[in-house]
Design a protein around this motif. Structure first.
Motif, PDB file in Angstrom:
ATOM      1  N   ALA A  36      50.470  33.251  55.299  1.00  0.00           N
ATOM      2  CA  ALA A  36      49.862  34.930  55.540  1.00  0.00           C
ATOM      3  C   ALA A  36      51.107  35.886  55.378  1.00  0.00           C
ATOM      4  CB  ALA A  36      49.365  35.016  56.714  1.00  0.00           C
ATOM      5  N   PRO A  85      51.540  42.594  56.726  1.00  0.00           N
ATOM      6  CA  PRO A  85      52.534  43.718  56.579  1.00  0.00           C
ATOM      7  C   PRO A  85      53.385  43.646  58.124  1.00  0.00           C
ATOM      8  CG  PRO A  85      50.338  44.316  56.262  1.00  0.00           C
ATOM      9  CD  PRO A  85      50.473  42.944  56.507  1.00  0.00           C
ATOM     10  N   TRP A 122      36.871  54.799  51.731  1.00  0.00           N
ATOM     11  CA  TRP A 122      37.506  53.436  51.710  1.00  0.00           C
ATOM     12  C   TRP A 122      37.192  52.755  53.136  1.00  0.00           C
ATOM     13  CZ3 TRP A 122      41.793  51.218  48.479  1.00  0.00           C
ATOM     14  CH2 TRP A 122      42.038  49.999  48.979  1.00  0.00           C
ATOM     15  N   GLU A 138      35.073  49.539  53.994  1.00  0.00           N
ATOM     16  CA  GLU A 138      35.495  48.090  54.748  1.00  0.00           C
ATOM     17  C   GLU A 138      34.767  48.096  56.142  1.00  0.00           C
ATOM     18  OE1 GLU A 138      39.598  48.147  55.502  1.00  0.00           O
ATOM     19  OE2 GLU A 138      39.659  49.997  56.617  1.00  0.00           O
ATOM     20  N   LEU A 155      45.318  50.454  57.638  1.00  0.00           N
ATOM     21  CA  LEU A 155      45.731  50.405  56.354  1.00  0.00           C
ATOM     22  C   LEU A 155      44.784  50.775  55.324  1.00  0.00           C
ATOM     23  CD1 LEU A 155      47.861  49.186  54.376  1.00  0.00           C
ATOM     24  CD2 LEU A 155      47.133  47.144  54.581  1.00  0.00           C
ATOM     25  N   TYR A 200      38.692  49.808  46.611  1.00  0.00           N
ATOM     26  CA  TYR A 200      38.830  48.738  47.674  1.00  0.00           C
ATOM     27  C   TYR A 200      37.861  47.666  47.015  1.00  0.00           C
ATOM     28  CZ  TYR A 200      36.903  46.174  51.786  1.00  0.00           C
ATOM     29  OH  TYR A 200      36.758  45.271  52.648  1.00  0.00           O
ATOM     30  N   ILE A 222      41.084  46.287  44.833  1.00  0.00           N
ATOM     31  CA  ILE A 222      42.103  45.022  45.182  1.00  0.00           C
ATOM     32  C   ILE A 222      41.442  43.666  45.717  1.00  0.00           C
ATOM     33  CG2 ILE A 222      43.436  47.047  46.681  1.00  0.00           C
ATOM     34  CD1 ILE A 222      41.713  45.724  49.389  1.00  0.00           C
ATOM     35  N   MET A 223      40.364  43.681  45.342  1.00  0.00           N
ATOM     36  CA  MET A 223      39.856  42.066  45.394  1.00  0.00           C
ATOM     37  C   MET A 223      39.907  41.345  44.132  1.00  0.00           C
ATOM     38  SD  MET A 223      38.449  42.171  48.197  1.00  0.00           S
ATOM     39  CE  MET A 223      37.833  43.479  49.478  1.00  0.00           C
ATOM     40  N   ASP A 275      49.307  45.565  45.747  1.00  0.00           N
ATOM     41  CA  ASP A 275      48.201  46.287  45.126  1.00  0.00           C
ATOM     42  C   ASP A 275      48.171  47.260  44.495  1.00  0.00           C
ATOM     43  OD1 ASP A 275      46.201  44.263  46.311  1.00  0.00           O
ATOM     44  OD2 ASP A 275      46.763  44.901  48.159  1.00  0.00           O
ATOM     45  N   GLU A 298      42.795  38.781  61.563  1.00  0.00           N
ATOM     46  CA  GLU A 298      43.361  40.155  61.211  1.00  0.00           C
ATOM     47  C   GLU A 298      42.940  40.298  59.973  1.00  0.00           C
ATOM     48  OE1 GLU A 298      47.193  40.720  62.483  1.00  0.00           O
ATOM     49  OE2 GLU A 298      46.941  39.973  64.490  1.00  0.00           O
ATOM     50  N   VAL A 299      42.586  41.355  59.323  1.00  0.00           N
ATOM     51  CA  VAL A 299      42.204  41.768  58.244  1.00  0.00           C
ATOM     52  C   VAL A 299      43.115  42.777  57.568  1.00  0.00           C
ATOM     53  CG1 VAL A 299      40.225  42.751  56.529  1.00  0.00           C
ATOM     54  CG2 VAL A 299      39.943  41.282  58.730  1.00  0.00           C
ATOM     55  N   TYR A 300      43.979  42.556  56.372  1.00  0.00           N
ATOM     56  CA  TYR A 300      44.641  43.364  55.697  1.00  0.00           C
ATOM     57  C   TYR A 300      44.316  43.572  54.359  1.00  0.00           C
ATOM     58  CZ  TYR A 300      47.639  42.597  59.809  1.00  0.00           C
ATOM     59  OH  TYR A 300      48.026  42.723  61.248  1.00  0.00           O
ATOM     60  N   ARG A 301      43.857  44.806  53.830  1.00  0.00           N
ATOM     61  CA  ARG A 301      43.381  44.971  52.582  1.00  0.00           C
ATOM     62  C   ARG A 301      42.363  43.984  51.999  1.00  0.00           C
ATOM     63  NH1 ARG A 301      48.332  47.598  49.675  1.00  0.00           N
ATOM     64  NH2 ARG A 301      48.101  49.742  50.404  1.00  0.00           N
ATOM     65  N   GLY A 302      41.319  43.719  52.801  1.00  0.00           N
ATOM     66  CA  GLY A 302      40.210  43.005  52.502  1.00  0.00           C
ATOM     67  C   GLY A 302      40.563  41.556  52.748  1.00  0.00           C
ATOM     68  N   TYR A 356      43.457  37.183  57.624  1.00  0.00           N
ATOM     69  CA  TYR A 356      44.173  35.969  58.168  1.00  0.00           C
ATOM     70  C   TYR A 356      43.924  35.317  59.603  1.00  0.00           C
ATOM     71  CZ  TYR A 356      47.040  38.083  54.533  1.00  0.00           C
ATOM     72  OH  TYR A 356      47.520  38.445  53.313  1.00  0.00           O
ATOM     73  N   VAL A 368      45.095  34.326  63.174  1.00  0.00           N
ATOM     74  CA  VAL A 368      46.260  34.244  63.879  1.00  0.00           C
ATOM     75  C   VAL A 368      45.879  33.212  64.945  1.00  0.00           C
ATOM     76  CG1 VAL A 368      47.505  35.743  65.406  1.00  0.00           C
ATOM     77  CG2 VAL A 368      46.564  36.640  63.393  1.00  0.00           C
TER      78      VAL A 368
END
Lengths: 400, 112
Positions: free
Chosen positions: A191, A194, A244, A248, A258, A295, A298-299, A311, B44-48, B51, B53
């Motif tokens: 993973a 960030p 956005w 989501e 984010l 959105y 980014i996929m 991205d 956890e979700v980052y930009r779709g 992950y 944890v």
């Protein structure tokens, strides 16, 4: 010369300058903590490198006397004939130096945008040489084509503040770099979370703030057009943020910070080409579209398998393309788009989109391969695993 | 003597501590730990991108007590840490061979 305009554009230049350290924070928070300094450095170093390249030759290639619609001449090289008066200035109301430094800030942030694609795995030496060549061989021609009297502007393509020059160009380069450089080690298995989202949010806020200079300043005068661009910029960004997080929320069940930051940037990108050509309500539509479309954008990398680390393609590429086409649909100030009865404008925008993507992608591939043969573009496996902060700069961001 | 180790939710630390001090417990050691049990970790979700944890933050409370006090203290801890949801944690009781108070040199029950 108009003193009011001069004061306004000098302040706008400072606002645009602040976007680059803002971008550094935006990107810096998104990488792992072992790469925070290298990522910040990609943006910050360009404040030095791009400015000097711009003064030496970049400005002249962009705004020098037109040669065949393709490139500017060398009459302004080393800032010759660029003085405090209005002589030779592309904007007759501004000192030539004011116009030059405003444009300089665009030349700084554009290659910095690309750095999001190759974060966490590029060699610093390769990055610096690549960036210098890219400004000269890709940015300057694009800038000339659109704003310097080149063929794209002559064709009637509308790009108020850099949808093609800044966002699509950097995204096409980002796509090429991500594909040529390959994925980060462990991509798909580990993973890449960030390491500091508050930093990213702060960076996004600074970008939003600086973008007022970017778009309103592109009116090149302290007038109503600047006010329009300021308002459309703000409204599109607000709408992008909301759409956005709505997307989501529906898709993933939660609205994320984010996502809010990304949506705001997507809105900013999409309104950039349109800012001075549309009124505030179409700007909101453009922003709403940007949040949802980016959105989805980014996929793309998951579907196609390239590792665009932060991205750039999904946000600047998809958002810039949407913005350029939306300009052709919604333009009503100083130009007429599809909804005003001029379908041809949308076609012209489409041609400019395709030309920008193809030119910038192909040129980036060539530059990349040349620099790769010279000094190598990718950090060694060991350097990448240690983190670029230590391996490239002998520093670490945090002592915990 | 027995050692009681409690692994539970971070926000339950104060309740557990209050319950133990009410029963006359004068000392304990608390550590921030990470782990997972049946509930697993969290997403956890980052930009779709999602992950998993695996390790969830918890607290570990350790105390050493006289044998006869174990049932009462374990019940008190269980009541205090209980929410009824997965992830409430566990209480471990294990034998303790020796305890020495460093300042005075007392050993065994005297040193608790």
């Amino acid at each position: 010369m108009n003193a009011t305009d001069n004061a306004f554009i000098l302040i706008c230049s400072a606002l645009v300058m602040f976007m680059t350290p803002g971008l550094a924070l935006f990107y810096g928070g998104l990488v792992r903590n072992k790469n925070v300094l290298s990522t910040v450095m990609h943006s910050f170093a360009l404040l030095g490198l791009a400015s000097i390249v711009w003064a030496v030759v970049g400005y002249s290639l962009s705004f020098g006397t037109d040669i065949g619609g393709l490139i500017g001449g060398l009459d302004f090289a080393f800032l010759n004939n660029v003085g405090p008066g209005v002589e030779n200035s592309p904007a007759g109301n501004l000192p030539h130096l004011t116009f030059m430094i405003f444009q300089c800030m665009f030349a700084v942030i554009t290659p910095a945008l690309i750095s999001g694609a190759f974060a966490e795995r590029i060699k610093f030496s390769g990055f610096m040489i690549f960036s210098a060549l890219w400004i000269i061989l890709v940015y300057a021609p694009m800038c000339h084509w659109v704003w310097g009297g080149g063929w794209m502007g002559e064709m009637g393509a509308l790009d108020f503040a850099g949808g093609a020059v800044v966002h699509m160009s950097s995204a096409a380069a980002a796509l090429a770099c991500a594909m040529l450089l390959g994925k980060r080690k462990g991509h798909g298995r580990e993973a890449f979370i960030p390491h500091n989202l508050p930093m990213t949010i702060l960076g996004a806020g600074i970008l939003w703030f600086g973008w007022f200079g970017f778009n309103a300043g592109s009116a090149l005068a302290a007038d109503g057009l600047a006010a329009n661009a300021f308002v459309t910029t703000h409204m599109a960004t607000a709408a992008g943020l909301l759409s956005w997080i709505a997307a989501e929320w529906v898709h993933g069940g939660k609205a994320t910070t984010l996502g809010a930051a990304s949506g705001a940037v997507a809105g900013l990108v999409a309104i950039t080409p349109a800012a001075g050509f549309v009124t505030p309500m179409p700007a909101i539509i453009i922003g709403l579209g940007a949040g949802v479309i980016c959105y989805g954008g980014i996929m793309l990398k998951n579907r196609f398998g390239y590792d665009d680390a932060l991205d750039v393609v999904g946000i600047h590429g998809v958002g810039g393309t949407w913005g350029a086409l939306a300009t052709g649909i919604f333009a009503s100030i100083g130009a007429e788009g599809l909804l005003a009865g001029n379908a041809l404008q949308l076609w012209v925008q489409f041609v400019s989109v395709v030309a920008t993507w193809v030119f910038c992608f192909v040129m980036t591939v060539i530059i990349f391969k040349v620099v790769n043969a010279m000094v190598g573009m990718r950090a060694t496996d060991e350097d990448e695993v240690r983190g670029l902060d230590v391996s490239q700069h002998s520093e670490t961001g945090y002592q915990i | 003597m027995k050692k009681i180790e409690v692994i539970t939710r971070t926000f339950k630390l104060d309740d557990v501590k209050a319950a133990l001090t009410e029963l006359g417990i004068k000392g304990m050691t608390v550590t921030e730990v990470k782990g997972f049990g049946r509930q697993g970790g969290h997403k956890e979700v980052y930009r779709g991108a999602e992950y998993q944890v695996d390790f969830v933050p918890k607290v570990k409370i350790e105390l050493v007590v006289q044998d006869e006090r174990v049932p009462e203290l374990v019940n008190a801890v269980r009541d205090a840490a209980f929410t009824g949801n997965v992830g409430d944690g566990k209480i471990f009781v294990s034998p303790m061979d020796e305890v020495v108070r460093i300042r005075t040199g007392e050993t065994g029950d005297e040193a608790i």
